[in-house]
Design a protein around this motif. Structure first.
Motif, PDB file in Angstrom:
ATOM      1  N   UNK A 358       0.814  -1.200   0.000  1.00 28.08           N
ATOM      2  CA  UNK A 358       0.000   0.000   0.000  1.00 28.08           C
ATOM      3  C   UNK A 358       0.853   1.259   0.000  1.00 28.08           C
ATOM      4  N   UNK A 359       2.146   1.120   0.237  1.00 30.12           N
ATOM      5  CA  UNK A 359       3.023   2.282   0.252  1.00 30.12           C
ATOM      6  C   UNK A 359       3.284   2.727  -1.186  1.00 30.12           C
ATOM      7  N   UNK A 360       2.950   3.975  -1.467  1.00 31.22           N
ATOM      8  CA  UNK A 360       3.076   4.467  -2.840  1.00 31.22           C
ATOM      9  C   UNK A 360       4.525   4.738  -3.205  1.00 31.22           C
ATOM     10  N   UNK A 361       4.775   4.775  -4.481  1.00 31.94           N
ATOM     11  CA  UNK A 361       6.099   5.090  -4.988  1.00 31.94           C
ATOM     12  C   UNK A 361       6.257   6.605  -5.097  1.00 31.94           C
ATOM     13  N   UNK A 362       7.475   7.074  -4.881  1.00 28.71           N
ATOM     14  CA  UNK A 362       7.794   8.479  -5.092  1.00 28.71           C
ATOM     15  C   UNK A 362       9.259   8.539  -5.530  1.00 28.71           C
ATOM     16  N   UNK A 393      14.468  -3.115  -1.654  1.00 28.29           N
ATOM     17  CA  UNK A 393      14.092  -3.528  -3.003  1.00 28.29           C
ATOM     18  C   UNK A 393      13.502  -2.380  -3.800  1.00 28.29           C
ATOM     19  N   UNK A 394      12.779  -1.507  -3.122  1.00 25.27           N
ATOM     20  CA  UNK A 394      12.102  -0.399  -3.813  1.00 25.27           C
ATOM     21  C   UNK A 394      12.429   0.920  -3.125  1.00 25.27           C
ATOM     22  N   UNK A 395      13.574   1.500  -3.432  1.00 25.25           N
ATOM     23  CA  UNK A 395      13.975   2.756  -2.781  1.00 25.25           C
ATOM     24  C   UNK A 395      12.965   3.880  -3.023  1.00 25.25           C
ATOM     25  N   UNK A 396      12.144   3.757  -4.086  1.00 20.21           N
ATOM     26  CA  UNK A 396      11.162   4.813  -4.365  1.00 20.21           C
ATOM     27  C   UNK A 396      10.071   4.888  -3.293  1.00 20.21           C
ATOM     28  N   UNK A 397      10.013   3.884  -2.437  1.00 24.80           N
ATOM     29  CA  UNK A 397       9.005   3.916  -1.376  1.00 24.80           C
ATOM     30  C   UNK A 397       9.531   4.541  -0.089  1.00 24.80           C
ATOM     31  N   UNK A 398      10.817   4.850  -0.057  1.00 18.17           N
ATOM     32  CA  UNK A 398      11.419   5.302   1.204  1.00 18.17           C
ATOM     33  C   UNK A 398      10.780   6.583   1.707  1.00 18.17           C
ATOM     34  N   UNK A 399      10.475   7.508   0.775  1.00 17.37           N
ATOM     35  CA  UNK A 399       9.900   8.773   1.210  1.00 17.37           C
ATOM     36  C   UNK A 399       8.555   8.549   1.923  1.00 17.37           C
ATOM     37  N   UNK A 403       7.129   9.268   5.706  1.00 18.99           N
ATOM     38  CA  UNK A 403       5.878   9.944   6.071  1.00 18.99           C
ATOM     39  C   UNK A 403       5.073   9.082   7.031  1.00 18.99           C
ATOM     40  N   UNK A 404       5.014   7.796   6.717  1.00 17.95           N
ATOM     41  CA  UNK A 404       4.219   6.880   7.541  1.00 17.95           C
ATOM     42  C   UNK A 404       4.760   6.833   8.974  1.00 17.95           C
ATOM     43  N   UNK A 405       6.086   6.725   9.120  1.00 14.10           N
ATOM     44  CA  UNK A 405       6.683   6.642  10.453  1.00 14.10           C
ATOM     45  C   UNK A 405       6.488   7.935  11.240  1.00 14.10           C
ATOM     46  N   UNK A 413      -0.866  14.101  -4.542  1.00  7.21           N
ATOM     47  CA  UNK A 413      -0.327  13.851  -5.877  1.00  7.21           C
ATOM     48  C   UNK A 413       0.620  12.664  -5.856  1.00  7.21           C
ATOM     49  N   UNK A 414       1.439  12.559  -4.781  1.00 11.75           N
ATOM     50  CA  UNK A 414       2.411  11.478  -4.720  1.00 11.75           C
ATOM     51  C   UNK A 414       1.744  10.151  -4.422  1.00 11.75           C
ATOM     52  N   UNK A 415       0.693  10.176  -3.618  1.00 12.89           N
ATOM     53  CA  UNK A 415       0.034   8.915  -3.300  1.00 12.89           C
ATOM     54  C   UNK A 415      -0.647   8.313  -4.524  1.00 12.89           C
ATOM     55  N   UNK A 416      -1.039   9.201  -5.463  1.00 15.90           N
ATOM     56  CA  UNK A 416      -1.741   8.698  -6.627  1.00 15.90           C
ATOM     57  C   UNK A 416      -0.778   8.231  -7.721  1.00 15.90           C
ATOM     58  N   UNK A 417       0.511   8.565  -7.504  1.00 15.21           N
ATOM     59  CA  UNK A 417       1.467   8.252  -8.554  1.00 15.21           C
ATOM     60  C   UNK A 417       1.619   6.747  -8.740  1.00 15.21           C
TER      61      UNK A 417
END
Length: 491
Positions: A358-362, A393-399, A403-405, A413-417
């Motif tokens: 569920x963590x979006x990519x950014x 595995x997916x560094x694009x999810x780090x941002x 936010x989640x933590x 906009x980023x969540x919809x990406x």
């Protein structure tokens, strides 16, 4: 009386002036000596074996020589060196081996020019030519060949760091032959000043002295042309496990124009390869993937024939057949789907947890402050094992993990990406052990391998690193991805 006194004063002044001159001269001498010793201490020399042959063609401007007995002499602009016993013969004159050829300019051996000096050693009727030079200059002749100088500076810098580390770790590898490294891919390909390029020179200068270390020791910085989408575990390739040389799924498609390949192998070729390894199974009738790694790469193969069956690592099989023909171990027997399932189920790749999905990519790189904040949260164990693995595995999810933590809602906009890690076509190419062929019959006399990537797959993938650099990744981030747990140090 006055005349005598004046004469004595003039004599005293002359003595004082002479003593001052001597002191100044000595000071200049010692200062120059200190500079030379300092430069010598800073330089790190490497000996590169260029050739061993009955004669060696040498040429250049203002050449001079020094033999093993310390004798100095001038050399012609072009000559051939021969061996006679333990001596080096140049234009009919015999010199004690080794002969060191120096020049303020580049020196040519055959068709290639070199910086530094050439050492000519005579042994067994052969002359060995060794290029002795500073490691930083040596790298100029490596990077210009090992990587495309037109690529982004960050991937060139990453290559400079791992090539420097690799060179220093290989010191003495060919000590029995009198040098440290060779000029082939057995060590690193080296082409002297024939491949110099301004961009690779800048990358070397900007990373001067930087090496990759693991727990204080030089790291094993293997690299390959194209991993095919995921790196290989070094243990599956060369047997010994290394904590930072593990399977890493790359976040972006490499874009290599030679990413896909096919190779047709005859039953005879396979039988000969098995015989070389002492794994003969008689007339081979089937080849199967016995085991895969976490990314789906063939790690071990089973061969079945008229005299039984045997298992061989796919890396060893690739070497026996020829690395130019079987370009990687990331291959299947069919581009379409399974034809037989008579081997054990392969290892399935570990999936990220549902919450992680569920963590979006950014793709926006973290700032230095955000990166430090995320690392601090990781150290505080704010993320579980699956989430940490997912970030690797997916560094694009780090941002968005950050936010989640922090309990901060990510911008809409980023969540919809949509995820950017793999376009649909590339993802389709990644072998799925559940749907790809695991065995193939050789009843027709041959088998075709459908593969991707080029090289052993261990460590940095040059095309993968290029894709990262093109998306704004720094050299440090690229190295952290391919060699997790290592550190950059200056030596």
């Amino acid at each position: 009386m006055r005349t005598v006194i004046l004469a004595r004063r003039r004599l005293r002044r002359r003595r004082i002036n002479w003593n001052c001159c001597k002191k100044i001269a000595l000071a200049v001498f010692f200062f120059s000596l200190c500079l030379c010793l300092s430069a010598e201490a800073q330089a790190r020399w490497i000996r590169v074996g260029l050739m061993t042959a009955p004669s060696a063609p040498i040429s250049g401007r203002s050449l001079s020589g020094r033999d093993g007995g310390g004798r100095r002499f001038s050399l012609p602009a072009s000559f051939s060196a021969h061996a006679r016993g333990s001596n080096v013969v140049i234009q009919g004159k015999s010199y004690a081996s080794p002969v060191i050829v120096s020049s303020p300019h580049q020196i040519r051996c055959g068709k290639v020019s070199y910086e530094g000096e050439l050492v000519l050693r005579a042994r067994g009727g052969q002359v060995t030519v060794i290029n002795r030079l500073d490691v930083e200059k040596y790298l100029r002749g490596v990077l210009g060949y090992e990587i495309n100088p037109q690529w982004a500076m960050e991937v060139l810098k990453a290559q400079a760091v791992i090539s420097r580390t690799y060179a220093l770790a290989q010191m003495g590898r060919h000590e029995a032959s009198g040098y440290d490294v060779c000029t082939t891919d057995h060590c690193q390909v080296y082409r002297g000043t024939n491949v110099l390029h301004a961009s690779t020179d800048r990358a070397i200068a900007q990373t001067r002295g930087q090496v990759l270390t693991y727990r204080g020791d030089l790291a094993h910085t293997f690299f390959c042309s194209d991993s095919g989408g995921a790196t290989a575990d070094v243990g599956d390739v060369w047997g010994k496990r290394v904590p930072y040389l593990v399977v890493r799924k790359e976040p972006f498609p490499s874009g290599s124009p030679k990413a896909r390949w096919e190779a047709s192998l005859s039953a005879g070729e396979i039988q000969n390869a098995l015989a070389k390894k002492g794994k003969s199974v008689g007339t081979v009738s089937q080849i199967a993937i016995e085991r895969r790694d976490a990314a789906g790469r063939a790690a071990a193969l089973r061969f079945t024939g008229s005299a039984g069956s045997s298992v061989l690592s796919s890396a060893a099989f690739r070497t026996l057949i020829g690395a130019k023909k079987v370009r990687s171990t990331f291959f299947e027997f069919s581009p379409e789907g399974p034809r037989a399932t008579d081997v054990p189920d392969p290892v399935q790749r570990r999936e990220a947890p549902r919450t992680a999905r569920k963590i979006a990519f950014d793709p926006t790189p973290l700032t230095t402050a955000e990166d430090a904040q995320l690392k601090a949260l990781i150290e505080q164990k704010k993320f579980n094992v699956d989430e940490r693995l997912d970030m690797i595995l997916y560094p694009e999810r780090r941002r968005n993990y950050l936010y989640k933590a922090l309990g901060v809602e990510a911008p809409a906009m980023e969540r919809k990406r949509e995820p950017l890690e793999q376009p649909a076509e590339t993802a389709k190419r990644i072998p799925n052990p559940a749907r790809t062929a695991v065995s193939a019959s050789l009843a027709g006399g041959s088998v075709t391998l459908y593969g991707r990537g080029w090289g052993h797959g261990v460590g940095l993938s040059q095309w993968g690193a290029k894709a990262m650099a093109d998306r704004g990744w720094s050299a440090e981030k690229i190295l952290e991805f391919y060699y997790p747990g290592t550190a950059i140090q200056k030596r």
